[in-house]
Design an enzyme around this catalytic site. Sequence first.
Site, PDB file in Angstrom:
ATOM      1  CB  SER A  83      -0.888   0.026   1.242  1.00  0.00           C
ATOM      2  OG  SER A  83      -1.537   1.281   1.335  1.00  0.00           O
ATOM      3  CE1 TYR A  95      -3.977  -2.007   4.944  1.00  0.00           C
ATOM      4  CE2 TYR A  95      -3.299   0.248   4.463  1.00  0.00           C
ATOM      5  CZ  TYR A  95      -3.716  -0.999   4.017  1.00  0.00           C
ATOM      6  OH  TYR A  95      -3.861  -1.224   2.681  1.00  0.00           O
TER       7      TYR A  95
HETATM    8  P1  NDP Z   1     -11.548  -5.551   0.216  1.00  0.00           P
HETATM    9  O1  NDP Z   1     -11.948  -5.325   1.628  1.00  0.00           O
HETATM   10  O2  NDP Z   1     -12.441  -5.127  -0.886  1.00  0.00           O
HETATM   11  O3  NDP Z   1     -11.188  -7.097   0.015  1.00  0.00           O
HETATM   12  C1  NDP Z   1     -10.357  -7.728   0.943  1.00  0.00           C
HETATM   13  C2  NDP Z   1     -10.229  -9.193   0.608  1.00  0.00           C
HETATM   14  O4  NDP Z   1      -9.390  -9.796   1.590  1.00  0.00           O
HETATM   15  C3  NDP Z   1     -11.567  -9.916   0.682  1.00  0.00           C
HETATM   16  O5  NDP Z   1     -11.620 -10.896  -0.320  1.00  0.00           O
HETATM   17  C4  NDP Z   1     -11.538 -10.554   2.060  1.00  0.00           C
HETATM   18  O6  NDP Z   1     -12.279 -11.776   2.144  1.00  0.00           O
HETATM   19  C5  NDP Z   1     -10.080 -10.876   2.203  1.00  0.00           C
HETATM   20  N1  NDP Z   1      -9.693 -10.999   3.605  1.00  0.00           N
HETATM   21  C6  NDP Z   1      -9.887 -10.134   4.616  1.00  0.00           C
HETATM   22  N2  NDP Z   1      -9.427 -10.653   5.767  1.00  0.00           N
HETATM   23  C7  NDP Z   1      -8.961 -11.885   5.473  1.00  0.00           C
HETATM   24  C8  NDP Z   1      -8.387 -12.920   6.235  1.00  0.00           C
HETATM   25  N3  NDP Z   1      -8.189 -12.816   7.564  1.00  0.00           N
HETATM   26  N4  NDP Z   1      -8.019 -14.053   5.596  1.00  0.00           N
HETATM   27  C9  NDP Z   1      -8.218 -14.180   4.272  1.00  0.00           C
HETATM   28  N5  NDP Z   1      -8.783 -13.263   3.499  1.00  0.00           N
HETATM   29  C10 NDP Z   1      -9.143 -12.118   4.092  1.00  0.00           C
HETATM   30  O7  NDP Z   1     -10.125  -4.846   0.096  1.00  0.00           O
HETATM   31  P2  NDP Z   1      -9.266  -4.367  -1.177  1.00  0.00           P
HETATM   32  O8  NDP Z   1      -9.577  -5.164  -2.354  1.00  0.00           O
HETATM   33  O9  NDP Z   1      -9.348  -2.905  -1.219  1.00  0.00           O
HETATM   34  O10 NDP Z   1      -7.809  -4.727  -0.624  1.00  0.00           O
HETATM   35  C11 NDP Z   1      -7.037  -5.786  -1.139  1.00  0.00           C
HETATM   36  C12 NDP Z   1      -5.593  -5.543  -0.769  1.00  0.00           C
HETATM   37  O11 NDP Z   1      -5.188  -4.277  -1.297  1.00  0.00           O
HETATM   38  C13 NDP Z   1      -5.353  -5.470   0.743  1.00  0.00           C
HETATM   39  O12 NDP Z   1      -4.125  -6.092   1.050  1.00  0.00           O
HETATM   40  C14 NDP Z   1      -5.276  -3.973   1.010  1.00  0.00           C
HETATM   41  O13 NDP Z   1      -4.525  -3.665   2.137  1.00  0.00           O
HETATM   42  C15 NDP Z   1      -4.610  -3.488  -0.276  1.00  0.00           C
HETATM   43  N6  NDP Z   1      -4.801  -2.076  -0.565  1.00  0.00           N
HETATM   44  C16 NDP Z   1      -6.047  -1.549  -0.815  1.00  0.00           C
HETATM   45  C17 NDP Z   1      -6.189  -0.190  -1.075  1.00  0.00           C
HETATM   46  C18 NDP Z   1      -7.495   0.468  -1.352  1.00  0.00           C
HETATM   47  O14 NDP Z   1      -7.558   1.719  -1.371  1.00  0.00           O
HETATM   48  N7  NDP Z   1      -8.562  -0.272  -1.572  1.00  0.00           N
HETATM   49  C19 NDP Z   1      -5.013   0.701  -1.079  1.00  0.00           C
HETATM   50  C20 NDP Z   1      -3.775   0.038  -0.808  1.00  0.00           C
HETATM   51  C21 NDP Z   1      -3.690  -1.291  -0.562  1.00  0.00           C
HETATM   52  P3  NDP Z   1     -13.825 -11.857   2.650  1.00  0.00           P
HETATM   53  O15 NDP Z   1     -14.525 -10.632   2.064  1.00  0.00           O
HETATM   54  O16 NDP Z   1     -14.290 -13.151   2.080  1.00  0.00           O
HETATM   55  O17 NDP Z   1     -13.802 -11.843   4.139  1.00  0.00           O
END
Ligand code: NDP
Length: 245
Positions: free
Chosen positions: A140, A154
């Site tokens: 990130s 985070y």
């Molecule tokens: P979302 O919240 O839309 O999706 C997160 C995903 O991670 C979901 O599929 C969720 O599964 C899964 N997840 C959450 N906790 C767990 C866990 N304990 N074990 C396994 N799976 C888990 O987030 P984003 O798509 O936005 O984020 C994806 C990645 O990108 C993350 O690493 C985030 O930190 C990073 N990121 C995002 C940014 C943004 O602005 N959106 C910016 C910078 C980085 P489920 O829904 O089934 O629980």
Amino acid sequence: MKHVCLITGASAGIGAACARLAAQRGYDLALTYNSDPKGAEDVARAADEAGAKTHIIQCDVADPAAIEAMFAETDSHFGRLDALINNAGIVDQAARVTQMSHARLARMFDVNVIGAIQVAQGAVSRMETAGKGVIINISSAAARLGSAGQYVDYAASKAAIDTFTKGLSDEVAGKGIRVMGVAPGLIDTDIHAKGGDPDRAARLAHMVPMGRTGSADEVAKAVLWLMSDEASYITGSTLNVTGGR
Ligand code: NDP
């Protein structure tokens, strides 16, 4: 034989966008979710329609036994692993550092750091046997910016991922495995709502030099490019996908 890609957190946001694009680019997919089976099924359906063979696995990456089971299931279903998109991650409510409980810090690092490292371990052991593979760790821009007053925990977890990307890539570069990071900026997904601030990305868009939030699809395109042979001499680096932020 089609290449197989494992995507953690494929049920929503960036992971889901990566799954849809990877299917279009010819990968078969092991798709994991934690709490949202319906999200994973929708993504798998779209990937199936694009011609991919898909397999959905429930896995909380904070649970080492679940990670082991996830790899066992991937092995028995596909028998190979060519690529990992190490994407699952969480934020928490906006808070000052002095307000963060031990339970919050432990969960943040269990999921975003230890979970990601353990998923990478499983991938590396399989890729070393095959003598090739590619791993993309989702970081990130927060790792650089620090996220003061929002979620420094985070940001620190993602800085750990950047260091992990560099160190792991050096360890495995001689084994035919490339390891890269992708650091998204303000991306329009549900993660902001999950952190209690659904309008966060839109509200902060004015701080982005390009003047807008990014989409999950734009992040997915960078991920799939780094995974491709077009990026064959790139390893150990983390690519900002931030609109200049
Ligand atoms: P979302 O919240 O839309 O999706 C997160 C995903 O991670 C979901 O599929 C969720 O599964 C899964 N997840 C959450 N906790 C767990 C866990 N304990 N074990 C396994 N799976 C888990 O987030 P984003 O798509 O936005 O984020 C994806 C990645 O990108 C993350 O690493 C985030 O930190 C990073 N990121 C995002 C940014 C943004 O602005 N959106 C910016 C910078 C980085 P489920 O829904 O089934 O629980």
